[in-house]
Design an enzyme around this catalytic site. Structure first.
Site, PDB file in Angstrom:
ATOM      1  N   GLY A  69      28.394  76.510  55.840  1.00  0.00           N
ATOM      2  CA  GLY A  69      28.105  78.052  55.690  1.00  0.00           C
ATOM      3  C   GLY A  69      27.422  78.613  56.591  1.00  0.00           C
ATOM      4  N   SER A  70      26.526  79.758  56.198  1.00  0.00           N
ATOM      5  CA  SER A  70      25.886  80.824  56.973  1.00  0.00           C
ATOM      6  C   SER A  70      24.994  79.817  57.936  1.00  0.00           C
ATOM      7  CB  SER A  70      25.521  81.775  56.255  1.00  0.00           C
ATOM      8  OG  SER A  70      26.568  82.585  55.530  1.00  0.00           O
ATOM      9  N   THR A  71      24.188  79.112  57.463  1.00  0.00           N
ATOM     10  CA  THR A  71      23.207  78.437  58.479  1.00  0.00           C
ATOM     11  C   THR A  71      23.894  78.007  59.918  1.00  0.00           C
ATOM     12  OG1 THR A  71      23.841  76.188  57.783  1.00  0.00           O
ATOM     13  CG2 THR A  71      22.031  77.220  56.646  1.00  0.00           C
ATOM     14  N   GLU A 108      27.328  83.825  49.902  1.00  0.00           N
ATOM     15  CA  GLU A 108      28.476  83.651  50.757  1.00  0.00           C
ATOM     16  C   GLU A 108      29.584  82.821  50.635  1.00  0.00           C
ATOM     17  OE1 GLU A 108      26.126  83.143  54.761  1.00  0.00           O
ATOM     18  OE2 GLU A 108      24.357  82.920  53.174  1.00  0.00           O
TER      19      GLU A 108
END
Length: 780
Positions: A312-314, A780
């Site tokens: 995901g967004s990491t 997200e």
């Protein structure tokens, strides 16, 4: 005449008999010395010669400060003799059912299984895994059952469990039970290593077997000068991990809180030093107790290095750093958020169902974790070749080389063989790509340390277990430089705004007193059977480091599909932020990392107190204070060594090997000269300190830890004490002290102050960092 014949006949018969006897003996001797010589010599050699295998001592596993996490302990195997050696041998199991019922509760074994083993036709049987490698306590209970005491205290002389005997052996002991179990691993009942360090460094831990050859006589006694070849066993090395016991404790406690309340499918936390690549803590849920692994392990997987998942967004941190390095990111540039369409493809949407936030800057796009902005950076500007190159430079798609077994390398199929432009565009924000937690930690660690991708280490050094000499040490190992220091600095600054910015998705991860930089992440889960997205199932995470410009610690928290009806946007506030903040804040305090931000407080009384303290400090020469580390839980030796390193003067009460109490409490501020008392787990042998020149409070602090009564006369500082310094204490003494003010001469015995110390008063307990507050995690 007849008599002479008879004599001659007898002589002839005797002669023939002698001839036959000696001929037979001669033939037999010839046969033995020639035809059968090799076989007989072989039998003799078997009787004379004995080969004995010498077992090496397996090395211990310790944390970076020498705290023992695994060691070789004494154990016993229970055997049962079912048939005697001969008719006179009465030491055999006579009543299998009675014996089974007595042993069952001691061995934690089912009675029917023991009965089945005790009724076999064998002469001797082992009692399966239940009787293999039992503890000293279990051995004691068996002996008490064999020779119990009568009500009058006299011990029964006749064995009540005949046929049961114990053989001494060794077993692997894990004193902290489930602590870091996936990292340490375990040995099974047959000493086969399973998982973790036990498996990966089995050769180094196990050592090398030795051999001794000697000759013995028919009775089994060693012959004089009968020793042959002797090869001594080589004991295994002690393994010192980079794990810090205290920080690992913080991780275990934080994981336990979430596990009890939300029962997630899985959890992983990694704490690293981004400057060196050392892993200071690594924890997973679910976990297991390696001492009783045979009771069942629900999950053998070390999620931190083996489980592959969409980050995901990491993952956007890599895209951001690559764009900055290539000069393609301008934080003030504006773009239209909401949707991004690649011709002929399904639109890429921002995580608020594609509504977006209107026309915003690229900086705000990072803060809001806009998928559209990262697609623009990666798809339009970096393009496939550069994006793939940077992702690989950051270590994705390859093993990190950490010293643990079964590491996975992840999957970059959408970059290697994209089916459509949208496939690889989605990797810019962490979809369609799988990674491991350790890969993420090292990639973000490169941003934290100034642009260098480091090889992670969980093994600090190998030492000789007898001399303590270092045999091998892990050094800081740079894999490659991935971005420049300037790019890393700018990326860190932007990531800090994710936590501090007005539109940041990570506001709840802020820690009072420290600059924190990081990134939130939420990824959908896929059904492993169908490959389709599982609605309502997510993996949520946060990766962050502090202090921002010279990070001491990096913490990555991953929570997989918790059992809650709450919208996943709130998981950050509910679970991830409290976990991250508890671990990060407590660890920074433990490491005595000074705050790099002024602390905030809305409590006016605290402000006044602080202001008054500052005014008072300004009026007198200030003593440089320091934060007291947490000694509780350390070994006595490690605590004394740590105190010496920090230039602290400590008094250890007792002769134990582990510190169980301390005063002042952990993380208190102390000034030079302050008496620090450490209480060990064995008070026998504690000695009376010299209190001359000490205050009444310092005496009371010591006395309260020993539950000792104190009577004081006078005021000021101690000038006399009734128990001489160095006297061995048992905790039942009564101490009388005389105090005198430095500004006054001694007076006659006029009691100006008298009191008794409260018995058994414990020092202040270590407090837990407050949970995270405010804000919601990004959906997200």
């Amino acid at each position: 005449m007849e008599g002479k014949r008879l004599v001659n006949w007898r002589i002839l018969v005797c002669a023939l008999c002698l001839i036959l006897i000696f001929s037979g003996l001669g033939i037999r001797i010839y046969w033995i010395q020639t035809v059968d010589a090799a076989r007989i010599m072989g039998q003799a050699q078997e009787q004379w010669d004995r080969n004995r295998t010498l077992q090496p001592a397996r090395g211990a596993i310790k944390d970076r400060n020498g705290e023992i996490l695994a060691f070789q302990g004494k154990a016993y195997t229970v055997n049962a003799r079912l048939k005697g050696r001969d008719e006179k041998d009465k030491d055999v199991v006579k009543d299998p059912y009675y014996t089974a019922n007595v042993l069952a509760p001691i061995l934690n074994a089912p009675v029917p299984e023991l009965v089945k083993m005790l009724t076999k036709p064998n002469k001797v049987v082992e009692l399966g895994r239940y009787g293999r490698k039992i503890s000293e306590e279990q051995k004691k209970r068996i002996l008490e059952a064999q020779y119990p005491k009568l009500p009058n205290g006299k011990q029964v002389e006749e064995n009540q469990l005949p046929g049961i005997f114990l053989d001494e052996t060794t077993r692997r002991v894990y004193p902290n039970n489930s602590f870091a179990s996936h990292v340490i691993g375990y040995l099974d009942l047959y000493d086969a290593p399973k998982m973790g360090i036990e498996l990966h460094l089995d050769k180094e831990l196990a050592g090398e077997k030795g051999q001794m050859q000697y000759k013995r006589d028919g009775a089994g006694y060693q012959l004089p000068d009968g020793e042959g070849e002797y090869i001594p066993a080589k004991d295994g090395y002690d393994v010192y991990l980079t794990i810090d016991r205290q920080i690992q404790d913080y991780v275990e406690e934080a994981l336990d809180v979430v596990d009890r309340q939300y029962k997630p499918k899985g959890m992983t936390v990694i704490v690293s030093d981004p400057q060196t690549g050392e892993i200071l803590a690594m924890g997973n849920r679910s976990q297991f107790n390696p001492n009783t692994y045979y009771n069942g392990i629900s999950n053998y997987t070390n999620h931190a290095i083996t489980s592959m998942f969409e980050p995901g967004s990491t993952f956007k941190i890599i895209t951001l750093a690559a764009a900055i390095e290539e000069g393609l990111f301008n934080q003030n540039e504006m773009y239209d958020s909401g949707k991004y369409t690649i011709k002929g493809q399904v639109p890429i949407r921002d995580h608020n169902n594609g509504v977006g936030w209107g026309r915003i800057s690229f900086l705000e796009g990072v803060q809001r974790s806009s998928n559209v902005m990262f697609a623009k950076l990666g798809y339009e500007r970096l393009k496939l070749e550069k994006l793939r190159a940077y992702i690989k430079k950051f270590g994705m798609g390859s093993l990190t080389g950490i010293e643990l077994p079964y590491e996975k390398e992840g999957n970059l199929i959408n970059l290697e063989k994209p089916q459509s432009p949208r496939d690889w565009a989605a990797t810019t924000f962490g979809q369609g790509v799988t990674v491991t937690a350790i890969q993420q930690v090292m990639a973000v660690g490169a941003i934290a340390n100034g642009g260098e991708l480091l090889k992670p280490h969980i093994v600090k050094e190998l030492r000789d277990q007898h001399t303590g000499a270092v045999v091998k040490r892990s050094e800081r190992e740079v894999v490659r430089r991935v971005v420049s220091e300037a790019t890393a600095k700018k990326t860190r600054d932007i990531l800090e705004t994710v936590v501090t910015g007005e539109h940041g998705t990570g506001k709840q991860y802020a820690i009072d007193g420290y600059h924190v930089a990081g990134k939130t992440g939420t990824a959908q889960k896929y059904d492993p059977n169908t490959g389709k997205i599982m609605d309502g199932h997510y993996i949520a995470s946060f990766i962050g480091f502090a202090p921002k410009d010279n990070p001491r610690l990096l913490v990555y928290v991953v929570i997989d599909d918790p059992a809650t009806d709450a919208w996943y946007a709130y998981w950050g506030k509910m679970m991830i932020a409290p976990t991250f903040k508890s671990i990060m804040e407590r660890s920074l305090q433990y490491l005595q990392q000074q705050p790099d931000l002024p602390r905030t407080s809305s409590d006016s009384s605290k402000d006044k107190t602080k202001k008054a303290a500052q005014q008072q400090a300004a009026a007198v020469p200030a003593a440089v204070s320091q934060t007291l580390p947490k000694f509780v839980g350390m070994s006595t030796t490690a605590a004394q060594l740590r105190a010496k390193q920090d230039n602290l003067t400590v008094t250890v009460i007792g002769t134990g090997t582990k510190i169980v109490e301390q005063y002042p409490a952990a993380y208190d501020q102390v000034v030079p000269g302050k008496q620090i008392i450490l209480v060990s787990d064995r008070l026998t042998g504690a000695k009376m300190p010299d209190f001359k020149g000490k205050s009444l409070r310092e005496v009371m602090e010591f006395a309260s830890l020993l539950a000792m009564d104190v009577k004081a006369t006078g005021a000021g500082f101690v000038v006399q004490q009734s128990i001489a310094p160095g006297t061995a204490l048992n905790g039942k003494e009564k101490l009388q002290i005389t105090l005198q003010s430095e500004s006054k001469p001694a007076t006659a015995a006029t009691p100006t102050q008298e009191g008794t110390a409260p018995s058994g008063t414990a020092p202040p307990a270590d407090s837990t960092a407050p949970a995270g507050t405010g804000g919601a995690n990004e959906p997200e």
